[in-house]
Design a protein around this motif. Structure first.
Motif, mmCIF file in Angstrom:
data_model
loop_
_atom_site.group_PDB
_atom_site.id
_atom_site.type_symbol
_atom_site.label_atom_id
_atom_site.label_comp_id
_atom_site.label_asym_id
_atom_site.label_seq_id
_atom_site.Cartn_x
_atom_site.Cartn_y
_atom_site.Cartn_z
ATOM 1 N N GLN A 1 0.836 -1.203 0.000
ATOM 2 C CA GLN A 1 0.000 0.000 0.000
ATOM 3 C C GLN A 1 0.870 1.253 0.000
ATOM 4 O O GLN A 1 0.608 2.207 -0.739
ATOM 5 C CB GLN A 1 -0.896 -0.006 1.236
ATOM 6 C CG GLN A 1 -1.761 1.237 1.386
ATOM 7 C CD GLN A 1 -2.425 1.298 2.750
ATOM 8 O OE1 GLN A 1 -2.813 0.278 3.302
ATOM 9 N NE2 GLN A 1 -2.539 2.497 3.291
ATOM 10 N N TRP A 2 1.931 1.226 0.803
ATOM 11 C CA TRP A 2 2.831 2.381 0.870
ATOM 12 C C TRP A 2 3.500 2.618 -0.490
ATOM 13 O O TRP A 2 3.603 3.755 -0.952
ATOM 14 C CB TRP A 2 3.895 2.160 1.938
ATOM 15 C CG TRP A 2 3.354 2.144 3.345
ATOM 16 C CD1 TRP A 2 2.069 2.399 3.740
ATOM 17 C CD2 TRP A 2 4.088 1.846 4.535
ATOM 18 N NE1 TRP A 2 1.961 2.266 5.101
ATOM 19 C CE2 TRP A 2 3.173 1.934 5.617
ATOM 20 C CE3 TRP A 2 5.411 1.506 4.805
ATOM 21 C CZ2 TRP A 2 3.564 1.709 6.942
ATOM 22 C CZ3 TRP A 2 5.806 1.285 6.122
ATOM 23 C CH2 TRP A 2 4.895 1.386 7.168
ATOM 24 N N THR B 1 5.041 10.918 -0.243
ATOM 25 C CA THR B 1 6.465 10.949 -0.575
ATOM 26 C C THR B 1 7.154 9.785 0.123
ATOM 27 O O THR B 1 6.624 9.219 1.091
ATOM 28 C CB THR B 1 7.104 12.257 -0.094
ATOM 29 O OG1 THR B 1 7.020 12.300 1.345
ATOM 30 C CG2 THR B 1 6.375 13.466 -0.678
ATOM 31 N N THR B 2 8.334 9.452 -0.368
ATOM 32 C CA THR B 2 9.083 8.384 0.309
ATOM 33 C C THR B 2 9.441 8.810 1.727
ATOM 34 O O THR B 2 9.604 7.952 2.609
ATOM 35 C CB THR B 2 10.357 8.019 -0.458
ATOM 36 O OG1 THR B 2 11.194 9.167 -0.563
ATOM 37 C CG2 THR B 2 10.033 7.472 -1.831
ATOM 38 N N ASP B 3 9.567 10.123 1.963
ATOM 39 C CA ASP B 3 9.895 10.592 3.314
ATOM 40 C C ASP B 3 8.885 10.078 4.342
ATOM 41 O O ASP B 3 9.241 9.785 5.482
ATOM 42 C CB ASP B 3 9.904 12.123 3.369
ATOM 43 C CG ASP B 3 11.132 12.714 2.695
ATOM 44 O OD1 ASP B 3 11.923 11.931 2.116
ATOM 45 O OD2 ASP B 3 11.292 13.945 2.727
ATOM 46 N N ARG B 4 7.642 10.002 3.940
ATOM 47 C CA ARG B 4 6.582 9.608 4.881
ATOM 48 C C ARG B 4 6.814 8.206 5.438
ATOM 49 O O ARG B 4 6.409 7.901 6.563
ATOM 50 C CB ARG B 4 5.222 9.675 4.179
ATOM 51 C CG ARG B 4 4.061 9.191 5.041
ATOM 52 C CD ARG B 4 2.725 9.471 4.392
ATOM 53 N NE ARG B 4 1.630 8.823 5.102
ATOM 54 C CZ ARG B 4 1.115 9.234 6.249
ATOM 55 N NH1 ARG B 4 1.601 10.314 6.825
ATOM 56 N NH2 ARG B 4 0.131 8.572 6.835
ATOM 57 N N TYR B 5 7.457 7.358 4.654
ATOM 58 C CA TYR B 5 7.625 5.972 5.081
ATOM 59 C C TYR B 5 9.085 5.578 5.320
ATOM 60 O O TYR B 5 9.338 4.583 6.004
ATOM 61 C CB TYR B 5 7.013 5.022 4.039
ATOM 62 C CG TYR B 5 5.546 5.283 3.826
ATOM 63 C CD1 TYR B 5 4.654 5.156 4.879
ATOM 64 C CD2 TYR B 5 5.055 5.679 2.584
ATOM 65 C CE1 TYR B 5 3.304 5.412 4.704
ATOM 66 C CE2 TYR B 5 3.703 5.933 2.400
ATOM 67 C CZ TYR B 5 2.833 5.805 3.463
ATOM 68 O OH TYR B 5 1.499 6.068 3.290
ATOM 69 N N PHE B 6 10.007 6.334 4.768
ATOM 70 C CA PHE B 6 11.397 5.890 4.861
ATOM 71 C C PHE B 6 12.301 6.798 5.696
ATOM 72 O O PHE B 6 13.421 6.410 5.995
ATOM 73 C CB PHE B 6 11.982 5.699 3.465
ATOM 74 C CG PHE B 6 11.364 4.538 2.732
ATOM 75 C CD1 PHE B 6 11.675 3.236 3.084
ATOM 76 C CD2 PHE B 6 10.446 4.746 1.719
ATOM 77 C CE1 PHE B 6 11.087 2.160 2.431
ATOM 78 C CE2 PHE B 6 9.855 3.683 1.055
ATOM 79 C CZ PHE B 6 10.169 2.380 1.410
ATOM 80 N N VAL B 7 11.851 7.997 6.052
ATOM 81 C CA VAL B 7 12.578 8.748 7.080
ATOM 82 C C VAL B 7 12.242 8.069 8.406
ATOM 83 O O VAL B 7 11.069 7.848 8.720
ATOM 84 C CB VAL B 7 12.179 10.237 7.079
ATOM 85 C CG1 VAL B 7 12.749 10.942 8.300
ATOM 86 C CG2 VAL B 7 12.674 10.903 5.800
ATOM 87 N N LEU B 8 13.251 7.716 9.158
ATOM 88 C CA LEU B 8 13.039 6.767 10.252
ATOM 89 C C LEU B 8 12.110 7.271 11.347
ATOM 90 O O LEU B 8 11.369 6.498 11.943
ATOM 91 C CB LEU B 8 14.387 6.341 10.829
ATOM 92 C CG LEU B 8 15.292 5.603 9.839
ATOM 93 C CD1 LEU B 8 16.491 5.023 10.567
ATOM 94 C CD2 LEU B 8 14.548 4.511 9.096
ATOM 95 N N LYS B 9 12.150 8.584 11.618
ATOM 96 C CA LYS B 9 11.207 9.079 12.633
ATOM 97 C C LYS B 9 9.767 8.945 12.125
ATOM 98 O O LYS B 9 8.851 8.660 12.912
ATOM 99 C CB LYS B 9 11.508 10.539 13.000
ATOM 100 C CG LYS B 9 11.374 11.539 11.868
ATOM 101 C CD LYS B 9 11.776 12.943 12.323
ATOM 102 C CE LYS B 9 11.697 13.935 11.172
ATOM 103 N NZ LYS B 9 12.216 15.264 11.544
#
Lengths: 158, 93
Positions: free
Chosen positions: B59-60, B70-78
Motif C-alpha cells: 500500500q505504501w 512521498t518516500t519521506d513519509r515511510y522511509f525517514v526513520l522518525k
C-alpha cells in the motif's frame, strides 16, 4: 522431475494452508543431459537445482495460499546447507513451512530429505506480485493441476 | 524501555551492518543509509516480528508510485517509527 524444463516437483503430497506447510515428492531422473556435465562419470544432482527444488516447493505453497492470484518470485536464499550428495534415481521428499507472510513478500523455511535423511535446507524469501501476463497465470494453473496442488482447498481457504 | 525508533534503528544496524551511531531519526533509509528494496524486506520482516504487525508495504509503495505520498513519509526513520506506532495502536484498538 524434468530438470531441463525446471519442472522439479512431481506431486503435492500434503498441503495445510492453516498451518502454512506443504510436502511434495520429487524423483531425480535416471538420465539427464545435466548429468553429462555435472559431473562426467560421476552424476550428481546440482546443488543449485536442489535449492530451486526447495524454492518451488515453498513457491507452490504460496501460490495456493494466495489463491493462484499472485506469483512468488525468488528473492533471497539464506543459510542454504547442502548436506549430502543426491544422485540419479533418488526419491526426494520436499517440504516447506511459512515463517512469515508479509505485505508483498513471504519468508519460508524449506528442506529436502531422502529416505528419512535430511539432504538440504534453506531459508527462502519471495516477492509476491500479480501474474505479469494472463498466459503465465493460465500455465501455472495447469501445472498446479498436474502436480495435484489442491486448488479447491486453496480457493476456499481464508 | 527502548523507543520505537531505537528498536527500528537496532534492527537496521544488525540487518544491514550499518553502524548504529550513524542511524538518526532524520535518516532516510534509502537516500541516506543506502538500504535497497531487498534489504528492506529483511528489515520489514524483523519489524513485523518485533511489533507483532504487518507493515503494509504494498500500500505504501502504491501511494508513493501514485504521487499520493512521498518516500519521506515511510522511509525517514522518525516517520517510519510513527507509522509503526500507528499500526501497533490500530492492532490494539
Amino acid at each position: 522431475m524434468r530438470l531441463e524444463y525446471f519442472m522439479l516437483i512431481d506431486r503435492v503430497v500434503r498441503l495445510d494452508l492453516g498451518a502454512g506447510s506443504i510436502t511434495c515428492e520429487a524423483k531425480v531422473p535416471d538420465n539427464s543431459t545435466i548429468f553429462e556435465g555435472h559431473f562426467p562419470g560421476y552424476p550428481l544432482m546440482p546443488g543449485v537445482l536442489l535449492i530451486e527444488c526447495m524454492a518451488q516447493t515453498a513457491g507452490w505453497m504460496l501460490v495456493a495460499a494466495h489463491k493462484l492470484q499472485r506469483m512468488p518470485f525468488l528473492a533471497a536464499v539464506k543459510d542454504a546447507k547442502l548436506r549430502s550428495f543426491v544422485t540419479p534415481g533418488q526419491q526426494l521428499l520436499t517440504e516447506a513451512v511459512l515463517s512469515h507472510s508479509g505485505s508483498g513478500y513471504a519468508m519460508t523455511e524449506a528442506s529436502i530429505s531422502c529416505e528419512g535423511k535430511l539432504v538440504c535446507n534453506a531459508d527462502i524469501t519471495f516477492r509476491l506480485t500479480g501474474f505479469p501476463t494472463p498466459g503465465f497465470a493460465t500455465e501455472m494453473r495447469k501445472r498446479a493441476e498436474a502436480i495435484g496442488l489442491p486448488i479447491s482447498e486453496a480457493l476456499t481457504n481464508d | 524501555m527502548s523507543t520505537t525508533f531505537d528498536t527500528i534503528a537496532n534492527i537496521i544496524a544488525e540487518t544491514c551492518d550499518i553502524p548504529r551511531d550513524s542511524i538518526k531519526p532524520e535518516s532516510h533509509a534509502i537516500n541516506d543509509l543506502g538500504i535497497d528494496s531487498l534489504d528492506f524486506l529483511d528489515i520489514a520482516f524483523a519489524i513485523d516480528k518485533a511489533f507483532g504487525i504487518k507493515m503494509p508495504l504494498e500500500q505504501w509503495t502504491q501511494e508513493v508510485n501514485e504521487g499520493k505520498a512521498t518516500t519521506d513519509r515511510y522511509f525517514v526513520l522518525k516517520n517510519l517509527s510513527d507509522r509503526v506506532d500507528e499500526l501497533v495502536a490500530a492492532k490494539g484498538a
